[in-house]
Motif scaffolding. Structure first.
Motif, short mmCIF file in Angstrom:
data_model
loop_
_atom_site.label_atom_id
_atom_site.label_comp_id
_atom_site.label_asym_id
_atom_site.label_seq_id
_atom_site.Cartn_x
_atom_site.Cartn_y
_atom_site.Cartn_z
N MET A 50 14.28 62.31 30.56
CA MET A 50 13.50 63.03 29.55
C MET A 50 12.59 62.10 28.75
SD MET A 50 16.16 65.85 28.06
CE MET A 50 14.99 66.68 26.99
N ALA A 51 12.92 60.81 28.70
CA ALA A 51 12.16 59.87 27.88
C ALA A 51 10.96 59.27 28.58
CB ALA A 51 13.09 58.75 27.39
N VAL A 52 10.77 59.58 29.85
CA VAL A 52 9.59 59.06 30.55
C VAL A 52 8.36 59.52 29.79
CG1 VAL A 52 8.25 59.15 32.68
CG2 VAL A 52 10.74 58.97 32.79
N PRO A 53 7.47 58.60 29.44
CA PRO A 53 6.30 58.96 28.63
C PRO A 53 5.45 60.04 29.29
CG PRO A 53 6.54 56.58 28.73
CD PRO A 53 7.53 57.16 29.70
N ALA A 54 5.05 61.02 28.50
CA ALA A 54 4.24 62.14 28.99
C ALA A 54 2.87 61.68 29.47
CB ALA A 54 4.10 63.20 27.90
N ALA A 55 2.38 60.57 28.94
CA ALA A 55 1.08 60.05 29.37
C ALA A 55 1.14 59.51 30.80
CB ALA A 55 0.61 58.95 28.42
N VAL A 56 2.34 59.15 31.25
CA VAL A 56 2.52 58.58 32.57
C VAL A 56 2.89 59.65 33.60
CG1 VAL A 56 3.89 56.94 33.91
CG2 VAL A 56 3.22 56.38 31.58
N PHE A 57 3.79 60.53 33.21
CA PHE A 57 4.28 61.55 34.14
C PHE A 57 4.55 62.83 33.37
CE2 PHE A 57 8.02 63.67 36.04
CZ PHE A 57 7.45 64.04 37.24
N THR A 58 3.93 63.89 33.79
CA THR A 58 4.19 65.20 33.21
C THR A 58 5.10 65.95 34.17
OG1 THR A 58 2.03 65.20 32.15
CG2 THR A 58 3.14 67.32 32.35
N PRO A 59 6.32 66.26 33.75
CA PRO A 59 7.24 66.94 34.65
C PRO A 59 6.71 68.33 35.04
CG PRO A 59 8.35 66.21 32.65
CD PRO A 59 6.90 65.98 32.46
N PRO A 60 7.09 68.80 36.22
CA PRO A 60 6.70 70.16 36.61
C PRO A 60 7.32 71.18 35.66
CG PRO A 60 8.22 69.21 38.21
CD PRO A 60 7.89 68.13 37.23
N SER A 61 6.77 72.36 35.65
CA SER A 61 7.22 73.38 34.70
C SER A 61 8.68 73.76 34.88
CB SER A 61 6.34 74.63 34.81
OG SER A 61 6.44 75.17 36.12
N TRP A 62 9.24 73.61 36.07
CA TRP A 62 10.63 73.97 36.31
C TRP A 62 11.61 72.91 35.82
CZ3 TRP A 62 12.93 70.28 39.16
CH2 TRP A 62 12.13 69.52 40.01
N ALA A 63 11.12 71.72 35.49
CA ALA A 63 12.02 70.62 35.11
C ALA A 63 12.75 70.91 33.79
CB ALA A 63 11.26 69.31 35.00
N TRP A 64 12.03 71.43 32.79
CA TRP A 64 12.66 71.65 31.48
C TRP A 64 13.76 72.70 31.55
CZ3 TRP A 64 11.97 67.51 29.10
CH2 TRP A 64 10.76 66.83 29.11
N PRO A 65 13.55 73.85 32.20
CA PRO A 65 14.67 74.78 32.36
C PRO A 65 15.81 74.18 33.19
CG PRO A 65 12.61 75.92 32.76
CD PRO A 65 12.29 74.45 32.63
N GLY A 66 15.47 73.30 34.12
CA GLY A 66 16.51 72.62 34.90
C GLY A 66 17.37 71.72 34.01
N TYR A 67 16.70 70.95 33.14
CA TYR A 67 17.44 70.12 32.18
C TYR A 67 18.33 70.99 31.29
CZ TYR A 67 14.42 66.03 33.03
OH TYR A 67 13.77 64.97 33.58
N ALA A 68 17.77 72.09 30.82
CA ALA A 68 18.54 72.99 29.94
C ALA A 68 19.76 73.53 30.67
CB ALA A 68 17.65 74.12 29.43
N ALA A 69 19.62 73.88 31.94
CA ALA A 69 20.75 74.40 32.70
C ALA A 69 21.83 73.34 32.93
CB ALA A 69 20.27 74.96 34.04
N VAL A 70 21.40 72.13 33.31
CA VAL A 70 22.37 71.05 33.55
C VAL A 70 23.13 70.72 32.28
CG1 VAL A 70 22.56 68.58 34.08
CG2 VAL A 70 21.17 70.06 35.54
N PHE A 71 22.41 70.57 31.17
CA PHE A 71 23.08 70.19 29.94
C PHE A 71 23.80 71.37 29.29
CE2 PHE A 71 20.37 66.54 30.55
CZ PHE A 71 21.33 65.55 30.43
N GLY A 72 23.37 72.58 29.60
CA GLY A 72 24.13 73.76 29.17
C GLY A 72 25.49 73.78 29.85
N ALA A 73 25.51 73.47 31.16
CA ALA A 73 26.78 73.38 31.88
C ALA A 73 27.64 72.25 31.32
CB ALA A 73 26.53 73.19 33.37
#
Length: 182
Positions: A50-73
């Motif tokens: 999650m800390a990778v700088p946004a100026a270098v890499f913008t995660p795909p739109s599905w990444a944030w819900p994926g993070y939420a699901a993993v950490f929700g579990a």
């Protein structure tokens, strides 16, 4: 996360190194220690991603819900494990904070050149207070750690309590930095 690239990369390195250290800690000790180290490794690697700088890499739109699901579990698992120990409540707060940051980042527009204004200020402030207090308390507990009394033999490096505390301290500091960048 939003913020300068140089501090983002330092945060990525710190979190990834902490994740590796936690994976190595999983090799020793009892089931409780392995479980806690596994949860902390997940947290370290998730925070690094999650800390990778946004100026270098913008995660795909599905990444944030994926993070939420993993950490929700992970939060549900920590809630279940909290029946046996208070430290799992900290894992619950940490996993919940990761879910919160993932949801906030998914809802925020991309700001590759500066801090964004995402998240709920009151919740972000409460999490900042919690993790700042946790960092201070863990730092104080790290200083006077006594030697491990292994039953006649020397304890493995992964079984040393100061290593676990140092990992938790670095993840707490990283969480503060990530919340500030949110």
């Amino acid at each position: 996360m939003h913020g300068p690239a140089s501090s983002g990369w330092l945060l990525v390195a710190l979190c990834a190194a902490t994740g590796v250290s936690c994976l190595l800690r999983m090799r020793g000790g009892g089931e409780e220690q392995r479980s806690a180290a596994g949860g902390e490794a997940l947290m370290g690697f998730g925070m690094a991603a999650m800390a990778v700088p946004a100026a270098v890499f913008t995660p795909p739109s599905w990444a944030w819900p994926g993070y939420a699901a993993v950490f929700g579990a992970a939060a549900v698992r920590a809630l279940w494990a909290a029946r046996s120990g208070a430290h799992h409540l900290h894992h619950l707060v940490g996993a919940g904070a990761m879910v919160y940051m993932a949801v906030a980042m998914a809802a925020a527009p991309a700001h590759p050149h500066g801090p964004g204004g995402s998240g709920v200020p009151l919740l972000t402030g409460a999490l900042l207070l919690y993790f700042a207090g946790y960092v201070l308390l863990t730092g104080v507990r790290l200083v006077p750690v006594a030697a491990v009394a292994g039953g006649g033999g020397r304890a493995g490096w992964g079984d040393r309590p100061e290593l676990a505390r140092a990992c938790r301290l670095s993840m707490g500091i990283s969480m503060v930095a990530m919340l500030l960048a949110l």
